[in-house]
Design a protein around this motif. Structure first.
Motif, short mmCIF file in Angstrom:
data_model
loop_
_atom_site.label_atom_id
_atom_site.label_comp_id
_atom_site.label_asym_id
_atom_site.label_seq_id
_atom_site.Cartn_x
_atom_site.Cartn_y
_atom_site.Cartn_z
N ASP A 90 0.79 -1.37 -0.36
CA ASP A 90 -0.33 0.15 -0.09
C ASP A 90 0.98 1.33 0.10
OD1 ASP A 90 -2.44 -1.39 0.27
OD2 ASP A 90 -2.76 -1.17 2.33
N VAL A 91 1.74 1.69 0.76
CA VAL A 91 2.47 2.77 0.60
C VAL A 91 3.77 2.78 -0.10
CG1 VAL A 91 2.49 1.92 3.55
CG2 VAL A 91 4.95 1.74 2.50
N ILE A 92 3.87 2.26 -0.48
CA ILE A 92 5.22 1.64 -2.31
C ILE A 92 4.21 2.25 -3.35
CG2 ILE A 92 5.16 -0.56 -2.70
CD1 ILE A 92 8.23 1.94 -2.18
N GLY A 93 2.63 1.86 -3.23
CA GLY A 93 1.97 2.24 -4.04
C GLY A 93 2.17 3.65 -5.00
N PRO A 94 1.84 4.78 -3.84
CA PRO A 94 2.58 6.20 -4.77
C PRO A 94 4.19 6.05 -5.46
CG PRO A 94 1.12 6.82 -3.38
CD PRO A 94 1.55 4.87 -2.85
N ALA A 95 4.47 5.53 -4.99
CA ALA A 95 5.90 5.90 -5.86
C ALA A 95 6.58 4.95 -6.39
CB ALA A 95 7.40 5.42 -4.31
N LEU A 96 5.70 3.92 -6.97
CA LEU A 96 5.46 2.73 -7.80
C LEU A 96 5.30 3.46 -8.87
CD1 LEU A 96 5.32 -0.72 -6.70
CD2 LEU A 96 6.43 0.81 -8.33
N ARG A 97 3.68 4.20 -8.96
CA ARG A 97 2.81 5.17 -9.83
C ARG A 97 4.45 5.81 -10.37
NH1 ARG A 97 -0.86 3.28 -7.03
NH2 ARG A 97 -1.06 5.24 -5.81
N VAL A 98 4.88 6.68 -10.02
CA VAL A 98 5.80 7.71 -10.14
C VAL A 98 6.81 7.22 -11.18
CG1 VAL A 98 7.81 9.03 -9.51
CG2 VAL A 98 5.82 9.02 -8.81
N VAL A 99 8.07 6.00 -10.72
CA VAL A 99 8.52 5.10 -11.88
C VAL A 99 8.48 4.54 -12.57
CG1 VAL A 99 10.70 5.32 -9.90
CG2 VAL A 99 9.38 2.93 -9.65
N GLU A 100 7.05 4.01 -12.35
CA GLU A 100 6.48 3.59 -14.14
C GLU A 100 5.96 4.77 -15.20
OE1 GLU A 100 5.66 -1.12 -11.89
OE2 GLU A 100 3.87 0.37 -11.70
N ASP A 101 5.08 5.31 -14.64
CA ASP A 101 4.38 5.98 -15.06
C ASP A 101 5.09 7.43 -15.18
OD1 ASP A 101 2.64 4.30 -14.93
OD2 ASP A 101 1.46 5.59 -13.21
N GLY A 102 5.97 7.71 -14.67
CA GLY A 102 6.73 9.07 -14.82
C GLY A 102 6.52 10.05 -14.27
N LEU A 103 7.68 10.86 -14.10
CA LEU A 103 6.99 12.13 -13.62
C LEU A 103 7.86 13.33 -14.22
CD1 LEU A 103 5.85 13.27 -10.54
CD2 LEU A 103 7.95 13.69 -9.99
N PRO A 104 7.54 14.35 -14.99
CA PRO A 104 8.13 15.21 -15.68
C PRO A 104 8.88 16.09 -14.91
CG PRO A 104 5.87 15.68 -15.14
CD PRO A 104 5.47 15.02 -14.58
N ILE A 105 9.85 16.38 -15.32
CA ILE A 105 11.45 17.19 -14.83
C ILE A 105 11.16 18.11 -14.24
CG2 ILE A 105 13.32 17.01 -14.69
CD1 ILE A 105 13.61 14.69 -16.37
#
Length: 609
Positions: A130-145
């Motif tokens: 549960d707690v790693i979920g948001p971080a996983l979405r960032v590294v998999e889907d990407g975050l604008p630099i």
């Protein structure tokens, strides 16, 4: 009502403040799904590893303070010690007189990820998945630099391409750094986290409870594929700030043998407040020494020494120099640190009497309990020479140093910073966490894992007999220094700021604004910042600017002029350049919680309701 750059949040459900909005949102998502402050802090911590890789990473370290309802605040130590093979003799045999600032030699045992897992298992309510979920979405889907990360990538790309190909593959694909606005994805890190989630799921399927299943994640990290990958990568020499390539010292056995642990805080009272910090293996007690010294100065906080006056700023700068001189002479993860004497009111009164009308240009450690102080050799770039003062420190040199810090040299040395997290929930649990290290500029990315190791050993000295001498199993004296304050035995305020040696300058300034003049959290965060650059840096190559004070441009010209007349070598920063504070608070009587976050850097945010 004071004008602030953004509203101070208020509510009764929960508050999260972090140095990047992704962390704040990840933490709040855990509160909204019924989790507590522990779940929220861990989710924020992992999300910041994904969103601010120039400021921290899974291979870094952390110092954390936690206050559970009805219990004394405690420290969770996520600062790993030096590997078993790390010794002064070993570094000297390599022809080194300082621990390099980059590369594999400077890696302590990575502790940040293990500390989050430990906290979550012991006091959380949600699963690791549960707690790693948001971080996983960032590294998999990407975050604008963002602009800050883009600047670091631009400056580091030549070094990546020349010496660290695994970092170049992630951050400068095709031979050019990823530009601002492009999506940063990290598939290798996503695979690492997914394998840890699988370890938890397998343990749960076999009948393990929540905490036991998270324990399986800990073992996979410290004894499984993560430890094995780190061990293998450390056998490959990599270019570091010495200008040469060296293999690392970390082994799988080092990771297997160490775990984060809890320990008591050290604390000091100040006018009805009690401020809690990590012990003398960190620089945290320097905050407490400053409070003790300032409280011993007659009239401090009033009249000519009221907040905002030049007398107030001068007195704080001088107290800071005294406290940090003691840090460099006495602090470390070694037996015999005179902790009680350093924090005693009698010792503070002795130190306070050294504050005169003029700025000191000397390093003046004290003699607690009659002991003779011993400083490390400070004959380094821009620092104090053996005779006393090198002569550097004029204002024009300050700007040059600040600009040089942001630029990598030919050896790839480039400083970034740290992240911070504060959380409070409706049950009164409060967390203040300072993760750092494992920056993308610290060492090459480990291809199988998607992250680099940290370089915290650069803070230890290669001189025998000092409290902060490098030694196997000893923690380097860290700058990571979160803060938590209580009143009447109840946790009421969690706060902190990245900033290396400035952490325990900017944080006391914020606290004094709250404690002395009753400023709101956002008001105190927004107040013009300042700090001393007098002391040697904890980071390679340990430069100093004796007598220099750096002030934001919003200070009144008459204050600046008066400080210069007192002998301070004042340099002026931009109007909004100093500090990255976060803070949350809770009134035990009403249950009302508040939060503020730093506008500087355009990334810090608080969330709550």
């Amino acid at each position: 009502m004071a004008f602030t750059t953004r509203p101070e949040l208020a509510g009764t459900f929960g508050m999260v403040s972090t140095t990047h909005w992704i962390g704040a949102q990840a933490g709040m998502a855990m509160l909204e799904r019924g989790g507590n402050a522990i779940d929220a802090a861990a989710a924020a911590g992992f999300a910041l590893q994904a969103a601010e890789p120039q400021q921290n990473g899974p291979g870094g370290e952390m110092t954390l303070l936690v206050a559970l309802p009805g219990a004394e605040p405690r420290v969770l130590c996520g600062q790993g010690p030096a590997p078993a093979a790390a010794s002064v003799a070993g570094f000297r045999a390599l022809g080194l007189d300082q621990v390099p600032g980059t590369g594999l030699l400077a890696a302590a045992i990575p502790g940040s990820t293990l500390a989050w897992l430990t906290l979550l298992a012991d006091h959380g309510t949600l699963a690791f998945a549960d707690v790693i979920g948001p971080a996983l979405r960032v590294v998999e889907d990407g975050l604008p630099i963002g602009a800050g990360l883009a600047l670091v990538l631009e400056r580091m790309a030549p070094h990546f391409l020349a010496h660290w190909p695994s970092s170049a593959e992630l951050y400068a694909p095709g031979g050019a750094p990823l530009p601002e606005g492009s999506l940063l994805r990290n598939p290798a890190l996503a695979r690492t986290w997914r394998r840890l989630v699988v370890a938890e799921a397998r343990a749960a399927a076999a009948g393990a409870g929540r905490a036991e299943a998270i324990g399986a994640v800990v073992r996979e990290w410290a004894e499984g594929f993560v430890a094995e990958s780190i061990d293998a990568f450390c056998r490959i020499p990599q270019r570091d700030s010495s200008g040469r390539a060296h293999a690392g010292l970390l082994t799988a056995d080092d990771l297997t043998a160490w775990r984060p642990h809890y320990e008591p805080t050290v604390s000091a009272e100040f006018r009805g407040w009690t401020v809690h910090k990590a012990a003398f293996w960190s620089q945290g007690p320097a905050f407490l020494q400053q409070l003790r010294i300032l409280d011993a100065v007659p009239g401090f906080g009033e009249g000519a020494l009221a907040p905002g006056t030049e007398g107030y700023v001068h007195t704080i700068l001088e107290a800071t120099k005294l406290a940090l001189a003691d840090r460099d002479a006495w602090y470390g993860d070694a037996p015999g640190v005179p902790a009680d004497e350093l924090l005693s009111p009698d010792y503070a009164r002795t130190r306070a009497r050294l504050i005169g009308d003029r700025a000191s240009l000397e390093m003046r450690p004290g003699a607690p309990g009659g002991r003779e102080p011993r400083l490390p050799d400070l004959s380094v770039r821009g620092a104090f020479d053996r005779a006393g003062l090198s002569g550097l420190g004029e204002p024009h040199a300050v700007r040059a140093l600040l600009e040089a810090d942001a630029l990598p040299g030919p050896d790839g040395t480039a400083r970034t910073d740290t992240v911070h997290i504060d959380v409070v929930d409706r049950w009164g649990t409060m967390v203040s966490a300072m993760p750092s290290g494992g920056w993308l500029s610290s060492s090459p990315v480990i291809p199988e894992l998607g992250f680099p190791l940290g370089t915290r050993l650069q803070m230890a000295w290669l001189e025998e007999g000092l409290p902060n001498t490098l030694a196997p199993g000893r923690r380097p004296r860290t700058t990571l220094s979160p803060s938590l304050a209580t009143r009447g035995g109840e946790a009421v305020l969690a706060f902190g700021s990245p900033g290396g040696d400035q952490q325990d300058q900017w944080q006391p300034h914020f606290f004094l604004d709250v404690a002395l003049r009753g400023a709101g959290l956002q008001e105190a965060i927004d107040a013009p910042g300042f700090h001393s650059a007098h002391q040697p840096s904890s980071f390679y190559p340990h430069e100093a600017l004796p007598g220099v004070a750096l002030l934001e441009g919003r200070f009144a010209p008459d204050v600046v002029a008066a400080l210069r007349r007192r002998g301070h070598r004042v340099a002026i920063a931009g109007d909004w350049e100093i500090g990255r504070l976060c803070a949350v608070s809770r009134d035990p009587g009403t249950g009302i919680m508040r939060a503020g976050a730093n506008p500087r850097g355009m990334s810090g945010y608080a969330v709550g309701r």
